[in-house]
Scaffold this active site. Structure first.
Site, mmCIF file in Angstrom:
data_model
loop_
_atom_site.group_PDB
_atom_site.id
_atom_site.type_symbol
_atom_site.label_atom_id
_atom_site.label_comp_id
_atom_site.label_asym_id
_atom_site.label_seq_id
_atom_site.Cartn_x
_atom_site.Cartn_y
_atom_site.Cartn_z
ATOM 1 C CD GLN A 24 -6.845 -5.021 3.609
ATOM 2 O OE1 GLN A 24 -7.758 -5.840 3.620
ATOM 3 N NE2 GLN A 24 -7.053 -3.725 3.472
ATOM 4 C CE LYS A 82 -7.507 -0.718 5.838
ATOM 5 N NZ LYS A 82 -8.396 -0.440 4.707
ATOM 6 C CG HIS A 95 -1.944 0.973 1.337
ATOM 7 N ND1 HIS A 95 -1.695 2.285 1.673
ATOM 8 C CD2 HIS A 95 -3.294 0.883 1.164
ATOM 9 C CE1 HIS A 95 -2.827 2.963 1.699
ATOM 10 N NE2 HIS A 95 -3.826 2.129 1.381
ATOM 11 C CB CYS A 135 -3.705 3.225 -1.672
ATOM 12 S SG CYS A 135 -4.774 4.643 -1.371
ATOM 13 C CG ASP A 175 0.185 -2.538 6.252
ATOM 14 O OD1 ASP A 175 -0.794 -2.694 7.003
ATOM 15 O OD2 ASP A 175 0.114 -1.925 5.172
#
Length: 406
Positions: free
Chosen positions: A203, A226, A123, A364, A200
């Site tokens: 997700q 999220k 991202h 993104c 990260d």
């Protein structure tokens, strides 16, 4: 399973509406999930009953607000199996968490010729901060490529690791095409060359449990919105030794121990990175989101989401002129596709007319779109509350769109 999903859906007010005369099929969960009743109620309760600043007052409202605010930190620390609540820093989201690492840690640890390794899957929020830090420090940014399937090229990644690598920053799963990376293996490889690792996990959090100690990542960043929580709130987990190396990146109230006109000293972890009045309501609501997730059987949720992904993949592959971007063997519940005859934005608009919410564009992830030579994709992403009937509506609607543009 159907009864369980129906009961779950009943807890999400937004899912009860119609859009353009059709029941809402919300398939944009990689962008943000809907919120259950308990998360919404936690926000209302704070503003209706406990609205006060935290930490510094002795009155009853401030005491309740502080209890619930810090209680959320305890619940989050337990949820991710952090060694201590001191390792949990509150941020505005994944983007701010990554920038905090960039400016508080990397800016002071990296120098000329050092290297940061990312991947083509990232991202923008896990690309741009490192570009800026490299310009400041003279470090070099490198990116491991992906295969035509969208799977990370692990041989190439391993070849890019060296004693010059000081940080590996990698997503647990691609927000754009769903590829799940072998993060544990990458962390082991990175640590062998002495590099620190930032994951990260934006997700990942809504789909499977994350044990930060077992993973052994140095930093983990994720967002509440999220994982069925509120927008504008996130978490940075960091090992104590790397957080102690980091410098404060914002000055103000609560991040200090002492202040004189000549100099200041810093508060203990995690507060030295939390300047100013915090986002109290959303911290409390994130605690409620953690409680909600812990009430679920996450293994059953993951199996359900994978069944939806398989159904969508098989159904969309039967559409003439449609190509799925990202066919890695291990994927999050995301299917991203393009059509020969229709632009992604047109497809998204027509799906919305049928009450189906998807995301269109580059997500993104412009370097990844360039890798596959597409301007953008249509992305459908699934959560615990989605149903096979909604996936079937998506497939049928895309078939109709294909015939319309034939």
């Amino acid at each position: 399973m159907t009864n369980m999903i129906d009961a779950l859906r009943a807890r999400f007010p937004a899912l009860q509406q119609q859009v353009n005369g059709q029941p809402l099929a919300y398939l944009d969960n990689a962008a943000t999930t809907q919120k259950p009743d308990t998360v919404i109620q936690a926000l209302l309760d704070y503003y209706r009953q406990d609205n006060a600043n935290v930490h510094r007052a002795v009155h009853t409202l401030a005491g309740r607000a502080t209890r619930d605010y810090e209680g959320a930190r305890d619940r989050i620390a337990q949820f991710i199996n952090a060694a201590s609540r001191e390792n949990v820093i509150f941020t505005r989201g994944t983007t701010e968490a990554i920038n905090l690492v960039a400016y508080s840690w990397a800016r002071h640890q990296l120098g000329e010729g050092d290297e940061i390794l990312i991947t083509e899957l990232e991202h923008h929020s896990n690309i741009v901060p490192w570009q800026l830090i490299c310009k400041e420090t003279g470090a070099v940014l490198k990116a491991a490529p992906v295969k035509d399937s969208g799977e990370l090229d692990m041989a190439a990644l391993q070849g890019l690791l060296s004693s010059r690598t000081k940080l590996v920053a990698i997503g647990d799963a691609s927000n754009a095409i769903g590829t799940i990376n072998p993060v544990a293996e990458i962390i082991t490889l990175a640590h062998k060359v002495g590099a620190r690792v930032l994951v990260d996990a934006a997700q990942a959090m809504a789909h499977h449990s994350l044990d930060v100690q077992a993973l052994d990542a140095d930093f983990v960043a994720f967002s509440a919105h999220k994982m069925y929580g509120p927008t504008g709130f996130g978490v940075l987990y960091g090992k104590t030794e790397v957080l102690e190396q980091a410098q404060p990146w914002q000055g103000g109230g609560d991040m200090i121990e002492t202040v004189t006109l000549e100099e200041s000293t810093w508060n203990a972890l995690p507060y030295r990175f939390e300047a100013g009045t915090p986002n109290i309501a959303d911290a409390i609501a994130t605690g409620a989101a953690v409680d909600f997730m812990q009430s679920l059987d996450l293994n059953a949720v993951a199996e359900h989401e994978q069944r939806l992904l398989q159904q969508a993949t098989e159904g969309l592959n039967a559409v003439d002129g449609l190509r799925i971007i990202g066919t890695a063997p291990k994927k999050a519940a995301i299917v991203s596709f393009v059509m020969d005859t229709a632009h992604p934005q047109d497809i998204g608009t027509l799906l919305d007319e049928n009450g189906i919410a998807v995301r269109t564009g580059h997500h993104c992830a412009m370097p990844l779109m360039a890798r596959f030579d597409v301007p953008g994709t249509v992305r459908a992403s699934f959560a615990a509350y989605n149903t096979a009937e909604e996936v079937e509506r998506l497939i049928d609607s895309v078939h109709r769109i294909a015939r319309l543009f034939a």
